[in-house]
Write an enzyme that holds these catalytic residues in place. Structure first.
Site, PDB file in Angstrom:
ATOM      1  N   ASP A 147      38.715  39.663  41.059  1.00 12.58           N
ATOM      2  CA  ASP A 147      39.759  40.403  41.761  1.00 12.58           C
ATOM      3  C   ASP A 147      39.972  41.801  41.184  1.00 12.58           C
ATOM      4  OD1 ASP A 147      42.296  39.650  43.743  1.00 12.58           O
ATOM      5  OD2 ASP A 147      42.790  41.141  42.220  1.00 12.58           O
ATOM      6  N   LEU A 175      43.211  40.333  46.267  1.00 14.14           N
ATOM      7  CA  LEU A 175      41.933  40.255  46.963  1.00 14.14           C
ATOM      8  C   LEU A 175      41.427  38.823  47.033  1.00 14.14           C
ATOM      9  CD1 LEU A 175      40.137  43.495  45.760  1.00 14.14           C
ATOM     10  CD2 LEU A 175      41.648  43.116  47.707  1.00 14.14           C
ATOM     11  N   ASP A 176      41.693  38.032  46.010  1.00 14.52           N
ATOM     12  CA  ASP A 176      41.368  36.606  46.083  1.00 14.52           C
ATOM     13  C   ASP A 176      42.151  35.949  47.216  1.00 14.52           C
ATOM     14  OD1 ASP A 176      39.540  36.396  43.986  1.00 14.52           O
ATOM     15  OD2 ASP A 176      41.101  36.154  42.486  1.00 14.52           O
ATOM     16  N   ALA A 177      43.462  36.165  47.204  1.00 17.09           N
ATOM     17  CA  ALA A 177      44.306  35.544  48.236  1.00 17.09           C
ATOM     18  C   ALA A 177      43.996  36.115  49.614  1.00 17.09           C
ATOM     19  CB  ALA A 177      45.784  35.754  47.902  1.00 17.09           C
ATOM     20  N   GLY A 180      40.759  34.841  50.997  1.00 16.03           N
ATOM     21  CA  GLY A 180      40.993  33.459  51.419  1.00 16.03           C
ATOM     22  C   GLY A 180      41.629  33.395  52.790  1.00 16.03           C
TER      23      GLY A 180
END
Length: 403
Positions: A147, A175-177, A180
């Site tokens: 991230d 950015l991870d979330a 997703g």
């Protein structure tokens, strides 16, 4: 195997089977949404250590808080996919599932023939979602990325923080979330497309593409100004007054985006003359004289407590908030009223409060059914359900292919 033999759920995706080959944060952030929506999510983990997120502290009675937050409602099976037998188990499962989600580095699953092209040939109805760091193509597509690295690469870090400090990463893994969420949007769209055509498809997103999209305002405005934006702290380059102000005790955040709100603000502060000041009449003027206006506001706010000003400003319809710490968010009456932190049962902890999905659906609500699974908690149960015989289970166990 019939749909009727699946674990029963009541969410909008009840009956959908998801094979989760993801780890860390981005992939599990996608599959937990599908799980909360009622899909059966079977999480495949490697032997001994499982998902890397299991090793991310702090811990609650030995369980990773990171893992607990985004792996609820899932079943954990341990399969060594580096072995031919393990790869065969994955292929057998994928033939019976609706969705496969993976976030391996590009090329890793190809050598095992567990890539999207291979699995979709065996199951044309399969929806195969790849979530990567840099996307499907280009020289960087094979590179690892997390991230913070992608926040740096996409410019997010250059505009985060205050002007007086070095660039900062956002305080949550946006950015991870975010990637997703894009994965789930793609999967839901592909499920609808399959309803119309009968066929699945390959879909994908990445942290890089998510970061570029989040930067849309700045990338567009750069074309007008030809100037790199700079960190604004709590301020906003397009509006004033906008940001944090020091009261007698806590910081107060104001969001004034138009002239009407500014007039409400100055009336609530008993300084209606500011609305007639040539420096502050229009938002464009207030941006030019932002520092002068901020000085006046800080002087005014410093005379009373944050609670005092919040009451006055909310009565006047002015967007504002105390800048709350996590402990204050946990105790926020609004959070409790919305039941945003329901308790979920966990096999060893007992129960833990976890934020629910921020979606309300009256006829097919999402639900928190179970806490995050222990490593390999459902291996034998799931594999039996999908046709692996007892003799095979014993042989795979003996070889260390499953746990």
């Amino acid at each position: 195997m019939s749909r009727e033999s699946q674990p029963k759920t009541s969410g909008p995706l009840s009956g959908i089977r998801v094979l989760d080959l993801t780890s860390n944060i981005s992939g599990p952030s996608a599959t937990v949404i599908l799980a909360d929506m009622g899909a059966e999510v079977v999480k495949v983990e490697r032997p001994k250590r499982g998902d890397d997120a299991r090793g991310m502290g702090p811990y609650i009675q030995g369980e990773s808080s990171y893992f607990l937050a985004i792996n609820r409602n899932k079943q954990s099976v341990v399969i060594d996919i580096s072995t031919e037998e393990g790869q065969d188990i994955i292929r057998r499962l994928a033939r019976q599932f609706d969705v496969v989600v993976e976030n391996f580095r590009r090329g890793v699953l190809d050598k095992y023939q567990l890539d999207g092209e291979s699995l979709c040939k065996e199951n044309p109805q399969l929806i195969y979602c790849s979530l990567s760091a840099y996307g499907e193509e280009g020289p960087d597509s094979v590179n690892p990325g997390y991230d913070a690295v992608l926040q740096a690469r996409t410019g997010i870090m250059s505009i985060t923080g205050s002007r007086q400090e070095e660039p900062s990463r956002a305080g949550v893994s946006i950015l991870d979330a975010g990637s997703g969420m894009w994965s789930v949007i793609g999967i839901l769209s592909a499920l609808y497309h399959r309803e119309q055509t009968g066929y699945g498809q390959l879909i994908g997103t990445s942290l890089y593409e998510t970061g570029v999209y989040w930067m849309n305002y700045h990338l567009t405005s750069y074309q007008a100004t030809q100037q790199d934006p700079v960190p604004q702290g709590t301020s906003h380059a397009a509006f004033a007054p906008y940001g944090s102000y020091q009261t007698k005790d806590d910081l107060l955040l104001l969001g004034i985006s138009n002239n009407s709100l500014f007039r409400r603000l100055v009336q609530a502060l008993d300084h209606e003359e500011w609305a007639e000041d040539p420096r502050f009449i229009h938002n464009s003027d207030r941006i030019v004289y932002r520092n002068e206006l901020d000085n006046l506001l800080n002087e005014c706010f410093s005379n009373e407590s944050c609670s005092y000003w919040l009451e006055r400003l909310k009565m006047a319809g002015v967007p504002c908030s105390r800048i709350q710490k996590v402990s204050q968010v946990m105790d926020d009456p609004h959070l409790q009223l919305l039941n945003m932190m329901p308790a979920v049962k966990h096999s060893s902890i007992g129960s833990i409060k976890i934020p629910r999905l921020p979606i309300r659906m009256k006829k097919s609500p999402t639900e928190l059914r179970t806490g995050a699974p222990k490593l390999g908690e459902h291996t034998y149960e799931v594999l039996r359900r999908y046709g692996v015989t007892q003799l095979e289970l014993e042989e795979f166990s003996r070889k260390g292919i499953i746990e």
